[in-house]
Design an enzyme around this catalytic site. Structure first.
Site, PDB file in Angstrom:
ATOM      1  N   ASP A 187       8.006 -13.791   5.605  1.00  0.00           N
ATOM      2  CA  ASP A 187       8.150 -12.341   5.563  1.00  0.00           C
ATOM      3  C   ASP A 187       8.872 -11.876   6.826  1.00  0.00           C
ATOM      4  O   ASP A 187       8.264 -11.678   7.867  1.00  0.00           O
ATOM      5  CB  ASP A 187       6.719 -11.781   5.506  1.00  0.00           C
ATOM      6  CG  ASP A 187       6.652 -10.293   5.361  1.00  0.00           C
ATOM      7  OD1 ASP A 187       7.447  -9.741   4.589  1.00  0.00           O
ATOM      8  OD2 ASP A 187       5.791  -9.676   6.019  1.00  0.00           O
ATOM      9  N   GLY A 246      16.997  -8.245  -0.404  1.00  0.00           N
ATOM     10  CA  GLY A 246      16.985  -6.803  -0.217  1.00  0.00           C
ATOM     11  C   GLY A 246      16.872  -6.469   1.256  1.00  0.00           C
ATOM     12  O   GLY A 246      15.866  -6.782   1.884  1.00  0.00           O
ATOM     13  N   SER A 302      11.666   2.128  -0.439  1.00  0.00           N
ATOM     14  CA  SER A 302      11.413   3.575  -0.388  1.00  0.00           C
ATOM     15  C   SER A 302      10.972   4.026   1.006  1.00  0.00           C
ATOM     16  O   SER A 302      11.170   5.177   1.367  1.00  0.00           O
ATOM     17  CB  SER A 302      10.325   3.927  -1.399  1.00  0.00           C
ATOM     18  OG  SER A 302       9.150   3.201  -1.103  1.00  0.00           O
ATOM     19  N   CYS A 348      11.889   2.360   3.835  1.00  0.00           N
ATOM     20  CA  CYS A 348      12.744   1.716   4.842  1.00  0.00           C
ATOM     21  C   CYS A 348      13.605   2.709   5.590  1.00  0.00           C
ATOM     22  O   CYS A 348      14.195   3.605   4.983  1.00  0.00           O
ATOM     23  CB  CYS A 348      13.715   0.738   4.188  1.00  0.00           C
ATOM     24  SG  CYS A 348      12.925  -0.544   3.278  1.00  0.00           S
ATOM     25  N   ASP A 398      13.896  -7.353  -4.048  1.00  0.00           N
ATOM     26  CA  ASP A 398      12.812  -6.689  -3.320  1.00  0.00           C
ATOM     27  C   ASP A 398      13.220  -5.316  -2.809  1.00  0.00           C
ATOM     28  O   ASP A 398      14.079  -5.193  -1.937  1.00  0.00           O
ATOM     29  CB  ASP A 398      12.414  -7.596  -2.137  1.00  0.00           C
ATOM     30  CG  ASP A 398      11.361  -6.969  -1.250  1.00  0.00           C
ATOM     31  OD1 ASP A 398      10.682  -6.037  -1.706  1.00  0.00           O
ATOM     32  OD2 ASP A 398      11.221  -7.421  -0.099  1.00  0.00           O
ATOM     33  N   SER A 437       6.217   0.674  -3.485  1.00  0.00           N
ATOM     34  CA  SER A 437       5.858   2.060  -3.766  1.00  0.00           C
ATOM     35  C   SER A 437       5.137   2.292  -5.098  1.00  0.00           C
ATOM     36  O   SER A 437       4.085   2.920  -5.139  1.00  0.00           O
ATOM     37  CB  SER A 437       7.141   2.892  -3.704  1.00  0.00           C
ATOM     38  OG  SER A 437       6.940   4.129  -4.280  1.00  0.00           O
ATOM     39  N   ARG A 478       2.796   2.939   3.541  1.00  0.00           N
ATOM     40  CA  ARG A 478       3.612   2.920   4.755  1.00  0.00           C
ATOM     41  C   ARG A 478       4.451   1.649   4.833  1.00  0.00           C
ATOM     42  O   ARG A 478       4.078   0.594   4.309  1.00  0.00           O
ATOM     43  CB  ARG A 478       2.726   3.024   5.994  1.00  0.00           C
ATOM     44  CG  ARG A 478       1.829   1.822   6.221  1.00  0.00           C
ATOM     45  CD  ARG A 478       0.933   2.060   7.428  1.00  0.00           C
ATOM     46  NE  ARG A 478       0.068   0.937   7.707  1.00  0.00           N
ATOM     47  CZ  ARG A 478      -0.923   0.967   8.581  1.00  0.00           C
ATOM     48  NH1 ARG A 478      -1.180   2.069   9.247  1.00  0.00           N
ATOM     49  NH2 ARG A 478      -1.660  -0.101   8.808  1.00  0.00           N
ATOM     50  N   ARG A 502       7.652  -8.003  11.918  1.00  0.00           N
ATOM     51  CA  ARG A 502       8.742  -7.991  10.955  1.00  0.00           C
ATOM     52  C   ARG A 502       9.904  -7.130  11.449  1.00  0.00           C
ATOM     53  O   ARG A 502      11.055  -7.410  11.219  1.00  0.00           O
ATOM     54  CB  ARG A 502       8.217  -7.476   9.606  1.00  0.00           C
ATOM     55  CG  ARG A 502       9.213  -7.640   8.476  1.00  0.00           C
ATOM     56  CD  ARG A 502       8.642  -7.135   7.153  1.00  0.00           C
ATOM     57  NE  ARG A 502       9.700  -6.655   6.299  1.00  0.00           N
ATOM     58  CZ  ARG A 502      10.232  -7.346   5.301  1.00  0.00           C
ATOM     59  NH1 ARG A 502       9.795  -8.522   5.013  1.00  0.00           N
ATOM     60  NH2 ARG A 502      11.204  -6.824   4.577  1.00  0.00           N
ATOM     61  N   GLU A 540      23.731  13.319 -15.775  1.00  0.00           N
ATOM     62  CA  GLU A 540      23.531  13.262 -17.219  1.00  0.00           C
ATOM     63  C   GLU A 540      22.395  12.283 -17.597  1.00  0.00           C
ATOM     64  O   GLU A 540      21.784  12.403 -18.651  1.00  0.00           O
ATOM     65  CB  GLU A 540      24.848  12.776 -17.844  1.00  0.00           C
ATOM     66  CG  GLU A 540      24.928  12.819 -19.340  1.00  0.00           C
ATOM     67  CD  GLU A 540      26.254  12.214 -19.792  1.00  0.00           C
ATOM     68  OE1 GLU A 540      27.059  12.946 -20.358  1.00  0.00           O
ATOM     69  OE2 GLU A 540      26.467  11.000 -19.570  1.00  0.00           O
TER      70      GLU A 540
HETATM   71  P1  XMP Z   1       9.665  -0.195  -2.396  1.00  0.00           P
HETATM   72  O1  XMP Z   1      10.935   0.538  -2.652  1.00  0.00           O
HETATM   73  O2  XMP Z   1       9.149  -0.896  -3.607  1.00  0.00           O
HETATM   74  O3  XMP Z   1      10.059  -1.321  -1.332  1.00  0.00           O
HETATM   75  O4  XMP Z   1       8.636   0.693  -1.785  1.00  0.00           O
HETATM   76  C1  XMP Z   1       9.152  -2.247  -0.822  1.00  0.00           C
HETATM   77  C2  XMP Z   1       9.879  -3.221   0.096  1.00  0.00           C
HETATM   78  O5  XMP Z   1      10.379  -2.566   1.266  1.00  0.00           O
HETATM   79  C3  XMP Z   1      10.458  -3.507   2.341  1.00  0.00           C
HETATM   80  N1  XMP Z   1       9.780  -2.924   3.490  1.00  0.00           N
HETATM   81  C4  XMP Z   1      10.416  -2.345   4.516  1.00  0.00           C
HETATM   82  N2  XMP Z   1      11.730  -2.234   4.795  1.00  0.00           N
HETATM   83  N3  XMP Z   1      11.179  -1.055   6.762  1.00  0.00           N
HETATM   84  C5  XMP Z   1      12.103  -1.601   5.947  1.00  0.00           C
HETATM   85  O6  XMP Z   1      13.313  -1.502   6.245  1.00  0.00           O
HETATM   86  C6  XMP Z   1       9.844  -1.138   6.561  1.00  0.00           C
HETATM   87  O7  XMP Z   1       9.032  -0.619   7.325  1.00  0.00           O
HETATM   88  C7  XMP Z   1       9.448  -1.833   5.376  1.00  0.00           C
HETATM   89  N4  XMP Z   1       8.233  -2.139   4.866  1.00  0.00           N
HETATM   90  C8  XMP Z   1       8.480  -2.797   3.712  1.00  0.00           C
HETATM   91  C9  XMP Z   1       9.796  -4.776   1.877  1.00  0.00           C
HETATM   92  O8  XMP Z   1      10.828  -5.673   1.543  1.00  0.00           O
HETATM   93  C10 XMP Z   1       9.004  -4.313   0.671  1.00  0.00           C
HETATM   94  O9  XMP Z   1       8.747  -5.347  -0.253  1.00  0.00           O
END
Ligand code: XMP
Length: 503
Positions: A265, A314, A319, A321, A354, A378, A402, A417, A483
């Protein structure tokens, strides 16, 4: 022809001048979910018949291509149990001590064990009162009876219930004609034996006749309740666990505790030191190893070459990030998936897309771009089973969510991380907030998988692999995007799946 002195100076020095090309003249364009749609195709696929099973890693398959993210507001043991029961898998977050993470892994592995190991046994001379006490204390309904380690009978709660005062030892009430099986018996075969002899317990023995396991009809019934569950060979739910890139010891402990997959990770796996460490980790553990995050073809090549069993793709689409804002780095997610998949497919290594999934349609797009599975934060953070805190805002229920690079997460667990630049000095790359309460994982997965199956129907893709290989995209404009969402209507009734995707 004579050359001037000036020409000579140029001829000699120009090739050594630092070159600075006009990078924008060859700039590529990157696309993300909202930039594309999948083109409908002639189809013989009814959505209900679409097969959404997939590969998570080289060796592990899933019935549902969804993975819960290793984040401290998303995946603990409760989430991992629910994810595995409904066909996906959860990755236990690492923003906790090793012992605490081991406990979560252990809980998932013990939740449903079809083959019970460490079986409690008694010998024939055991007093009936003692057998009753063991059953009560261990909350079990039957004990294999062994003599010199050899199976000689079985005694159940029912046998003891009707034993009169005069009955003194287990030998007097046990069933001697005990049915048993070899330890390698498959679950389906065991089920047939239990049914054929109308028995509830089947002891398993090894080559020398020692009792090494037990299968009960109760555990088989639980198994039938979750037909899509992701299970290991012993029938236990599968679980993944995240580790920091340099935490080889943690990876070894987690594997010992039963983790089926270790997920490295890190925000940037395509880093020389990280790759060196992943290479060592690969040698230190036997279970499946997922490495990421990455976003480019070259990174995919390099990470596969050091032995990853799947790639986590990814950088910056999540969401929560802020990496792209803070560091100016990233790749639009659909392009990133597509690039990495091109390399990974040739090496038979699956891709986990991801971050950035907001609607079920995004899952269809991620897979059509080449992903084998998607990782979600999210949309799952709002479920009953997430460890996030519940709160009421303006009369509506929310759960906390968070980023693992947010100040809250970094200071809670010392997560390395993102952006830890020194003792108590952080450059956060994530935000903290709340997402609407979304009910049970089962419901959310039902809607997400329903949307995926619908997409597969439109694309004419009977399987995830067909969707990956044979669908095509069209690029859309901002008008196309407008649309694509409900417009020119005041919405009075929102269907549950529409509500699910609202914030
Ligand atoms: P979603 O869009 O599903 O994304 O909420 C979850 C993924 O976001 C990554 N992650 C982060 N990326 N800052 C980042 O730039 C962060 O603080 C952070 N925390 C999680 C991670 O890959 C996760 O699976």
């Amino acid at each position: 022809m004579e050359t001037s002195g000036l020409d000579q100076v140029y001829l000699v020095t120009f090739p050594n001048l630092p070159m600075f090309e006009d990078k924008l003249s060859r700039i590529r364009e990157g696309l993300t979910f909202d930039d594309v749609l999948i083109i409908p195709a002639r189809s013989a696929v009814e959505p209900r018949d679409a097969n959404v099973s997939t590969r998570l890693t080289r060796k592990i398959s899933l019935k549902v291509p969804i993975v819960s993210s290793p984040m401290d507001t998303v995946t603990g043991s409760e989430m991992a149990i629910a994810m595995a029961r409904y066909g996906g898998i959860g990755i236990i977050h690492r923003n906790q001590t090793v012992n605490s993470q081991l406990l979560h892994v252990n809980r998932v592995k013990r939740e449903e064990s079809i083959k019970i190991r460490n079986v409690h046994t008694v010998d024939p001379e055991t007093p009936v009162s003692e057998a009753r006490r063991i059953m009560k204390e261990k909350k079990i309904a039957g004990l294999p009876v062994t003599s010199g380690e050899k199976l000689v009978g079985i005694v159940t709660k029912r046998d003891l219930e009707f034993a009169g005062e005069d009955v003194k030892t287990v030998a007097e009430v046990m069933i001697r004609d005990v049915k048993y099986a070899r330890e390698e018996i498959g679950i389906d075969e065991a089920q047939e034996v239990l049914y054929k002899y109308r028995i509830e317990k089947l002891p398993l023995i090894d080559g020398s006749g020692r009792v090494v396991g037990l299968i009960t009809s109760k555990d088989i019934t639980t198994r039938q309740r979750y037909p899509d569950a992701t299970r290991d060979e012993e029938g236990q739910l599968m679980v993944g666990a995240a580790v920091g890139p340099f935490d080889i010891d943690r990876a070894v402990h987690l594997e010992k505790e039963g983790a089926d997959v270790i997920v490295v990770d890190t925000a940037h796996a395509h880093n020389q030191n990280v790759m060196e460490s992943i290479r060592k980790m690969r040698k230190a553990i036997d279970c499946e190893l997922v490495a990421g995050n990455i976003a480019t073809k070259k990174a995919a090549e390099d990470i596969i070459s050091i032995g990853a069993d799947a790639l986590r793709v990814g950088i910056g689409p999540g969401s929560i990030c802020t990496t792209r804002m803070i560091a100016g780095i990233g790749m639009p997610q659909i392009t990133s998936i597509s690039e990495c998949a091109e390399v990974a497919e040739g090496q038979n290594v699956p891709i986990i897309a991801d971050g950035g999934i907001r609607f079920s349609g995004d899952i269809v797009k991620a897979i059509a771009a080449g992903a084998n599975a998607v990782m979600i934060g999210s949309l799952l953070a709002g479920t009953e089973e997430s460890p996030g805190m519940e709160m009421i805002i303006n009369g509506r229920k929310y759960k906390s969510y968070r980023g693992m690079g947010s100040i809250g997460a970094i200071s809670a667990g010392g997560s390395d991380r993102y952006g830890k630049l020194g003792e108590n000095k952080f450059v956060a790359e994530g935000v903290e907030g709340a997402v609407p309460y979304r009910g049970k994982v089962e419901e959310v997965l039902f809607q997400l998988v329903g949307g995926l199956k619908s997409g597969m129907g439109y694309a004419g893709a009977p399987t995830v692999d067909d969707l990956r290989k044979h669908s095509s995209f069209i690029r859309i404009t901002s008008n196309g995007l407008k649309e694509s969402h409900p417009h020119d209507i005041k919405i009075m009734t929102e269907p549950p799946n529409y509500q699910l995707f609202q914030i």
